[in-house]
Design a protein around this motif. Structure first.
Motif, mmCIF file in Angstrom:
data_model
loop_
_atom_site.group_PDB
_atom_site.id
_atom_site.type_symbol
_atom_site.label_atom_id
_atom_site.label_comp_id
_atom_site.label_asym_id
_atom_site.label_seq_id
_atom_site.Cartn_x
_atom_site.Cartn_y
_atom_site.Cartn_z
ATOM 1 N N PHE A 1 2.474 2.180 -10.594
ATOM 2 C CA PHE A 1 2.672 2.092 -9.254
ATOM 3 C C PHE A 1 2.953 3.606 -8.897
ATOM 4 C CE2 PHE A 1 6.447 0.921 -6.466
ATOM 5 C CZ PHE A 1 5.925 -0.050 -5.809
ATOM 6 N N LEU A 2 3.522 4.626 -9.352
ATOM 7 C CA LEU A 2 3.642 5.953 -8.964
ATOM 8 C C LEU A 2 2.475 6.568 -8.666
ATOM 9 C CD1 LEU A 2 6.709 7.143 -8.014
ATOM 10 C CD2 LEU A 2 6.668 5.011 -9.452
ATOM 11 N N ASP A 3 1.493 6.281 -9.641
ATOM 12 C CA ASP A 3 0.130 7.117 -9.640
ATOM 13 C C ASP A 3 -0.493 6.640 -8.218
ATOM 14 O OD1 ASP A 3 0.653 8.673 -11.701
ATOM 15 O OD2 ASP A 3 -0.878 7.236 -12.854
ATOM 16 N N ALA A 4 -0.224 5.349 -8.019
ATOM 17 C CA ALA A 4 -0.789 4.764 -6.743
ATOM 18 C C ALA A 4 -0.144 5.182 -5.390
ATOM 19 C CB ALA A 4 -0.762 3.280 -6.647
ATOM 20 N N VAL B 1 0.986 1.121 -0.239
ATOM 21 C CA VAL B 1 0.326 0.674 -1.289
ATOM 22 C C VAL B 1 0.484 -0.659 -1.721
ATOM 23 C CG1 VAL B 1 0.734 1.072 -3.779
ATOM 24 C CG2 VAL B 1 0.419 3.226 -2.434
ATOM 25 N N THR B 2 -0.640 -1.128 -2.071
ATOM 26 C CA THR B 2 -0.796 -2.512 -2.659
ATOM 27 C C THR B 2 -0.588 -2.791 -4.010
ATOM 28 O OG1 THR B 2 -3.167 -2.675 -2.802
ATOM 29 C CG2 THR B 2 -2.236 -2.952 -0.521
ATOM 30 N N GLY B 3 -0.237 -4.180 -4.446
ATOM 31 C CA GLY B 3 -0.317 -4.245 -5.856
ATOM 32 C C GLY B 3 -1.853 -4.063 -6.348
ATOM 33 N N VAL C 1 5.749 1.806 2.326
ATOM 34 C CA VAL C 1 5.952 0.594 1.797
ATOM 35 C C VAL C 1 5.169 0.376 0.574
ATOM 36 C CG1 VAL C 1 6.626 -1.806 2.107
ATOM 37 C CG2 VAL C 1 7.198 -0.168 4.077
ATOM 38 N N ALA C 2 5.695 -0.132 -0.609
ATOM 39 C CA ALA C 2 4.952 -0.268 -1.715
ATOM 40 C C ALA C 2 5.210 -1.656 -2.209
ATOM 41 C CB ALA C 2 4.972 0.701 -2.653
ATOM 42 N N CYS C 3 3.972 -2.567 -2.664
ATOM 43 C CA CYS C 3 4.552 -3.687 -3.095
ATOM 44 C C CYS C 3 3.757 -3.962 -4.334
ATOM 45 C CB CYS C 3 3.951 -4.712 -1.995
ATOM 46 S SG CYS C 3 4.230 -6.516 -2.236
#
Length: 347
Positions: free
Chosen positions: A186-189, A315-317, A291-293
């Protein structure tokens, strides 16, 4: 051959079954020429008396054949193939069968990831049974099994132990050994999109298996304040207390109001179904927020669509999973961990 108005062509009288054989009459639909299909089937089986011939919508082409033990993507499947199932309920949204299988093949591993739909009530028996399958080297774990799977492991990384969940396990002499790479992915993305979380104010919704790992990784990477939001307040308060003890003064409880935060992170499954509500009050989104999901299906969740409409970077899943796919493959292959990984696992 005479044709009826609905496209049916009747075979010649001699090919029709006798009354005694009418129980064997077969109806089928075929693309292509009536004469060709009749020439193939009628002499061999006179029971095919009612064949519906449909107009071909596209030309029939021959595809190049792969080797007998390879899939069309070049992944080897034979008697020496190792299996890595991904367990979930549901599993139609998972990307690991395609992505991780391809990474393993590119690294020269004769291995494949296969989806397996496992209900929560069957999870423990599946974990036990899979230890008896000699060529099954590990498993990937997705919703809703990440926390329950932690308790089914003989041992796990310090990171997985701290967040009480795993998303990947591998076989050892003593049983299953687990880890959780969700936070790293998640954080790398997010970092790959150019957003630096250092000293930022973050609101995180959803504190299940993935959410707890994401919360830990946010704090490891230096966020200024992490506000935790979950409809299960007992789970929220428990994680808040553990994180506050390790990162004093940087953890708080939050709600659905996004105002005042630099980054909004959704680690709930909300958005997988068309009638799901938003995890945040999107009316409070403003241009410039990030916004990240975690939702991977649909690939662009309703939350991400709304955030983009309001001028937020996202950022998406899919981004999250792709960012950790190589790490998941490496864990299953038992590749050496890099120095940063070893430091994190020594929490």
């Amino acid at each position: 051959m005479p044709a009826t108005r609905d496209g049916q062509r009747q075979l010649p009288e001699k090919a029709r079954p006798t009354p005694e054989r009418r129980h064997a009459q077969t109806v089928t639909s075929c693309y292509g020429s009536a004469q060709i299909w009749y020439a193939i089937f009628a002499p061999k089986d006179a029971s095919l008396t009612n064949i519906q011939f449909l107009p071909a919508k596209r030309p029939i082409t021959m595809q190049p054949q792969t080797a007998p033990d390879q899939t069309s993507t070049g992944i080897t499947v034979n008697g020496e193939t190792r299996l890595f199932p991904v367990l979930g309920d549901p599993v139609d949204q998972v990307r690991s069968p395609e992505v991780v299988s391809r990474i393993l093949a590119e690294r020269g591993s004769n291995a494949i990831v296969v989806p397996m739909h496992v209900k929560p009530a069957d999870l423990a028996s599946v974990f036990s049974a899979f230890l008896r399958i000699g060529n099954l080297g590990g498993m990937l774990i997705t919703v809703p099994h990440k926390q329950a799977s932690r308790d089914l492991c003989a041992d796990c990384s310090d990171r997985a132990r701290f967040v009480s969940s795993v998303n990947v396990v591998r076989r050892t002499a003593n049983g299953w050994y687990g880890d959780n790479t969700d936070g790293i992915g998640f954080l790398d993305a997010i970092a790959a999109k150019g957003f630096d979380v250092t000293r930022k104010r973050v609101l995180l919704a959803g504190l299940g298996g993935a959410g707890a790992a994401i919360a830990l990784e946010f704090l490891l990477r230096g966020v200024g304040l992490l506000a935790l939001h979950d409809i299960d307040t007992i789970r929220r308060d428990s994680l808040c207390d553990r994180l506050e003890a390790r990162f004093p003064g940087r953890v708080a409880t939050g709600g659905a109001d996004p105002r005042g935060f630099d980054l909004l992170a959704n680690a709930t499954p909300l958005g997988m179904r068309p009638d799901d509500p938003y995890p945040f009050d999107v009316e409070g989104f403003r241009s410039g927020q990030f916004v990240a999901c975690v939702v991977t299906k649909p690939e662009i969740s309703p939350l991400i669509l709304e955030a983009r409409r309001r001028g937020c970077d996202t950022v998406t899943g899919i981004d999250m999973f792709d960012a950790q796919a190589a790490r998941l493959a490496g864990f299953l292959e038992r590749r050496d961990l890099d120095e940063r990984e070893r430091q994190i696992m020594r929490l």
